[in-house]
Scaffold this motif. Sequence first.
Motif, PDB file in Angstrom:
ATOM      1  N   PRO A 294       0.957  -1.233  -0.075  1.00  0.00           N
ATOM      2  CA  PRO A 294      -0.118   0.167  -0.078  1.00  0.00           C
ATOM      3  C   PRO A 294       0.932   1.287   0.037  1.00  0.00           C
ATOM      4  O   PRO A 294       2.013   1.171   0.288  1.00  0.00           O
ATOM      5  N   ALA A 295       0.105   2.569  -0.331  1.00  0.00           N
ATOM      6  CA  ALA A 295       1.007   3.580  -0.342  1.00  0.00           C
ATOM      7  C   ALA A 295       1.634   3.789   1.224  1.00  0.00           C
ATOM      8  O   ALA A 295       1.137   3.293   2.089  1.00  0.00           O
ATOM      9  N   ALA A 296       2.857   4.708   1.117  1.00  0.00           N
ATOM     10  CA  ALA A 296       3.668   4.867   2.235  1.00  0.00           C
ATOM     11  C   ALA A 296       4.003   6.499   2.160  1.00  0.00           C
ATOM     12  O   ALA A 296       4.080   6.894   1.229  1.00  0.00           O
ATOM     13  N   ALA A 297       4.367   6.764   3.561  1.00  0.00           N
ATOM     14  CA  ALA A 297       5.094   8.035   3.631  1.00  0.00           C
ATOM     15  C   ALA A 297       6.439   7.990   3.030  1.00  0.00           C
ATOM     16  O   ALA A 297       7.257   7.173   2.958  1.00  0.00           O
ATOM     17  N   PHE A 298       6.734   9.038   2.127  1.00  0.00           N
ATOM     18  CA  PHE A 298       7.753   9.271   1.239  1.00  0.00           C
ATOM     19  C   PHE A 298       8.902  10.514   1.608  1.00  0.00           C
ATOM     20  O   PHE A 298       7.911  11.361   1.668  1.00  0.00           O
ATOM     21  N   HIS A 299       9.870  10.333   1.617  1.00  0.00           N
ATOM     22  CA  HIS A 299      10.878  11.632   1.829  1.00  0.00           C
ATOM     23  C   HIS A 299      12.066  11.469   0.736  1.00  0.00           C
ATOM     24  O   HIS A 299      12.463  10.107   0.948  1.00  0.00           O
ATOM     25  N   ALA A 300      12.574  12.395   0.233  1.00  0.00           N
ATOM     26  CA  ALA A 300      13.707  12.372  -0.705  1.00  0.00           C
ATOM     27  C   ALA A 300      14.397  13.671  -0.500  1.00  0.00           C
ATOM     28  O   ALA A 300      13.988  14.721  -0.302  1.00  0.00           O
ATOM     29  N   CYS A 301      15.790  13.422  -0.435  1.00  0.00           N
ATOM     30  CA  CYS A 301      16.752  14.582  -0.302  1.00  0.00           C
ATOM     31  C   CYS A 301      18.079  14.244  -1.041  1.00  0.00           C
ATOM     32  O   CYS A 301      18.208  12.978  -1.130  1.00  0.00           O
ATOM     33  N   PRO A 302      18.825  15.134  -1.442  1.00  0.00           N
ATOM     34  CA  PRO A 302      20.214  15.095  -2.190  1.00  0.00           C
ATOM     35  C   PRO A 302      21.023  14.480  -0.907  1.00  0.00           C
ATOM     36  O   PRO A 302      21.026  14.966   0.457  1.00  0.00           O
ATOM     37  N   HIS A 303      22.168  13.330  -1.103  1.00  0.00           N
ATOM     38  CA  HIS A 303      23.129  13.109  -0.321  1.00  0.00           C
ATOM     39  C   HIS A 303      24.630  13.640  -0.812  1.00  0.00           C
ATOM     40  O   HIS A 303      25.092  13.460  -2.086  1.00  0.00           O
ATOM     41  N   PHE A 304      25.083  14.522   0.032  1.00  0.00           N
ATOM     42  CA  PHE A 304      26.453  15.074  -0.693  1.00  0.00           C
ATOM     43  C   PHE A 304      27.558  14.703   0.348  1.00  0.00           C
ATOM     44  O   PHE A 304      27.328  14.234   1.339  1.00  0.00           O
ATOM     45  N   THR A 305      28.697  14.823  -0.664  1.00  0.00           N
ATOM     46  CA  THR A 305      30.034  14.542   0.351  1.00  0.00           C
ATOM     47  C   THR A 305      30.833  15.662  -0.022  1.00  0.00           C
ATOM     48  O   THR A 305      30.404  16.534  -1.048  1.00  0.00           O
ATOM     49  N   VAL A 306      31.595  15.936   0.903  1.00  0.00           N
ATOM     50  CA  VAL A 306      32.671  17.111   0.700  1.00  0.00           C
ATOM     51  C   VAL A 306      34.109  16.517   0.292  1.00  0.00           C
ATOM     52  O   VAL A 306      34.655  15.736   0.688  1.00  0.00           O
ATOM     53  N   SER A 307      34.511  17.208  -0.893  1.00  0.00           N
ATOM     54  CA  SER A 307      35.870  16.796  -1.529  1.00  0.00           C
ATOM     55  C   SER A 307      36.412  18.353  -1.526  1.00  0.00           C
ATOM     56  O   SER A 307      35.989  19.300  -1.716  1.00  0.00           O
ATOM     57  N   GLN A 308      38.009  17.677  -1.963  1.00  0.00           N
ATOM     58  CA  GLN A 308      38.701  19.134  -2.028  1.00  0.00           C
ATOM     59  C   GLN A 308      39.108  19.023  -3.557  1.00  0.00           C
ATOM     60  O   GLN A 308      39.230  17.941  -4.162  1.00  0.00           O
ATOM     61  N   SER A 309      39.138  20.355  -4.180  1.00  0.00           N
ATOM     62  CA  SER A 309      39.546  20.472  -5.514  1.00  0.00           C
ATOM     63  C   SER A 309      40.370  21.497  -5.922  1.00  0.00           C
ATOM     64  O   SER A 309      40.551  22.372  -4.807  1.00  0.00           O
ATOM     65  N   GLY A 311      39.351  24.473  -6.929  1.00  0.00           N
ATOM     66  CA  GLY A 311      38.636  25.433  -6.917  1.00  0.00           C
ATOM     67  C   GLY A 311      38.411  25.752  -5.585  1.00  0.00           C
ATOM     68  O   GLY A 311      37.511  26.642  -5.015  1.00  0.00           O
ATOM     69  N   GLY A 312      38.753  24.852  -4.193  1.00  0.00           N
ATOM     70  CA  GLY A 312      38.527  24.864  -3.197  1.00  0.00           C
ATOM     71  C   GLY A 312      37.661  23.608  -2.538  1.00  0.00           C
ATOM     72  O   GLY A 312      37.188  22.847  -3.492  1.00  0.00           O
ATOM     73  N   PHE A 313      37.048  23.765  -1.380  1.00  0.00           N
ATOM     74  CA  PHE A 313      36.398  22.544  -0.757  1.00  0.00           C
ATOM     75  C   PHE A 313      34.833  22.662  -1.509  1.00  0.00           C
ATOM     76  O   PHE A 313      34.335  23.642  -1.600  1.00  0.00           O
ATOM     77  N   GLU A 314      34.544  21.574  -1.766  1.00  0.00           N
ATOM     78  CA  GLU A 314      33.214  21.642  -2.607  1.00  0.00           C
ATOM     79  C   GLU A 314      32.406  20.352  -1.874  1.00  0.00           C
ATOM     80  O   GLU A 314      32.739  19.487  -1.586  1.00  0.00           O
ATOM     81  N   LYS A 315      30.940  20.630  -2.230  1.00  0.00           N
ATOM     82  CA  LYS A 315      29.927  19.692  -1.914  1.00  0.00           C
ATOM     83  C   LYS A 315      29.324  18.970  -3.147  1.00  0.00           C
ATOM     84  O   LYS A 315      29.161  20.012  -4.159  1.00  0.00           O
ATOM     85  N   ILE A 316      29.389  17.758  -3.510  1.00  0.00           N
ATOM     86  CA  ILE A 316      29.256  16.971  -4.605  1.00  0.00           C
ATOM     87  C   ILE A 316      28.029  16.156  -4.223  1.00  0.00           C
ATOM     88  O   ILE A 316      28.239  15.369  -3.148  1.00  0.00           O
ATOM     89  N   MET A 317      26.861  16.132  -5.046  1.00  0.00           N
ATOM     90  CA  MET A 317      25.814  15.344  -4.826  1.00  0.00           C
ATOM     91  C   MET A 317      26.115  13.711  -5.101  1.00  0.00           C
ATOM     92  O   MET A 317      26.592  13.622  -6.497  1.00  0.00           O
ATOM     93  N   GLN A 318      25.886  12.726  -4.372  1.00  0.00           N
ATOM     94  CA  GLN A 318      26.341  11.450  -4.538  1.00  0.00           C
ATOM     95  C   GLN A 318      25.122  10.496  -5.019  1.00  0.00           C
ATOM     96  O   GLN A 318      25.263   9.307  -5.707  1.00  0.00           O
ATOM     97  N   ALA A 319      24.051  10.742  -4.268  1.00  0.00           N
ATOM     98  CA  ALA A 319      22.840  10.112  -4.413  1.00  0.00           C
ATOM     99  C   ALA A 319      21.636  10.682  -4.020  1.00  0.00           C
ATOM    100  O   ALA A 319      21.528  11.909  -3.356  1.00  0.00           O
ATOM    101  N   ALA A 320      20.431  10.224  -4.689  1.00  0.00           N
ATOM    102  CA  ALA A 320      19.248  10.539  -4.267  1.00  0.00           C
ATOM    103  C   ALA A 320      18.871   9.683  -3.004  1.00  0.00           C
ATOM    104  O   ALA A 320      18.718   8.741  -3.252  1.00  0.00           O
ATOM    105  N   LYS A 321      18.572  10.344  -1.854  1.00  0.00           N
ATOM    106  CA  LYS A 321      18.167   9.405  -0.744  1.00  0.00           C
ATOM    107  C   LYS A 321      16.683   9.343  -0.610  1.00  0.00           C
ATOM    108  O   LYS A 321      16.097  10.289   0.046  1.00  0.00           O
ATOM    109  N   LEU A 322      16.105   8.308  -0.906  1.00  0.00           N
ATOM    110  CA  LEU A 322      14.610   8.065  -0.887  1.00  0.00           C
ATOM    111  C   LEU A 322      14.473   7.223   0.616  1.00  0.00           C
ATOM    112  O   LEU A 322      14.917   6.434   0.734  1.00  0.00           O
ATOM    113  N   THR A 323      13.535   7.611   1.096  1.00  0.00           N
ATOM    114  CA  THR A 323      12.940   7.119   2.667  1.00  0.00           C
ATOM    115  C   THR A 323      11.497   6.791   2.713  1.00  0.00           C
ATOM    116  O   THR A 323      10.855   7.789   2.279  1.00  0.00           O
ATOM    117  N   LEU A 324      11.082   5.439   2.672  1.00  0.00           N
ATOM    118  CA  LEU A 324       9.805   5.151   2.761  1.00  0.00           C
ATOM    119  C   LEU A 324       9.214   4.595   4.165  1.00  0.00           C
ATOM    120  O   LEU A 324      10.167   3.979   4.863  1.00  0.00           O
TER     121      LEU A 324
END
Length: 343
Positions: A294-309, A311-324
Amino acid sequence: SNWMHKRMLGLSVRYAQLPASQRTDAMRQCLYAAQANDAYWHGMFGGLYLPHLRRAIYNNLVELEALLDQCIPRAAWYQEDTDLDGTEEIHLQNGIIQIILKLDGNASICELDAYPLKHNFADTLTRQTEHYYRKIRLNSGANPAHDQSGIASAHDRVSFKHEISHADLEPDLDAQSLFIDRLNGESLHYQLQPSDRKNEIIFQAVASIGLIRKCFQISGNRLRVTYACTNEVVGRMQTEINLAMPSCDGPGGRYVKDHIALSGFGNAVALDDLASLTLEDDTLGGNLSLEISPAAAFHACPHFTVSQSEGGFEKIMQAAKLTLAWPVTTRKQHITLRFDKKR
């Protein structure tokens, strides 16, 4: 990167074992492209932290595996320690999709391949503490001027491409895999169960005095995960599905419900009762559809990691985090992922 490296070595061995007459230029090209070193290290100028570099490796590994399977088919279901870490994995595949689960008690998917899309949807990155986090914490978002004469080395310079908070540096408690479960906020420990069918893997967890049965089943281009709870289990179940979507937080990806785009993958989405949703991705060349019954409660948000480049320290999206999440009074919960290639 160890997993990706061992997968590449395993396919390299399979290619080498083929009779010379069966080896093709396409196979060799995929193998060499999958050995490009950029995605296997982590440093100042890219590497493992850049999703498009890992994706290029997996695109070629998944394509190579499909080509090898056409010559010498594999079993639909088998068990081995693929990454040589002492814990075995189960592979379940039907030539269209493949799931690989590590037998570590979590009953979660560590690789999910769609062969027609040449993509591994589990190609995410788990956040762990890095040596340069110390530099970020010391400077806590400020951009101090370089106070020495001469030009600062890219390795010594402290600059920020994005605003980074302490929460962005917190290590992940779990590997960012698919179908990580919690019952009333507590993690579960699953044991593998026997199954007569060649297209399913069954796990069982003991929860208080009851049982939770979790079944993975593949059929055509569909993966169905079913949770069944006995009457003694009470409370709320939750599962987290981390998906590597090629467009990340760029303009090419979106959550679509009833033919209406809700947002891009870089934004959070919350819905009280969701029955179906599509993740459209222009870079993928196809869609991933989610059906929940049956239908469920749903939440999605981006998952970031921090790396050095450079151009400086940056956040890069690694995954779409879905929670049911759903109440266990449901007793039986079905979650289906369907993979469609654009025509």
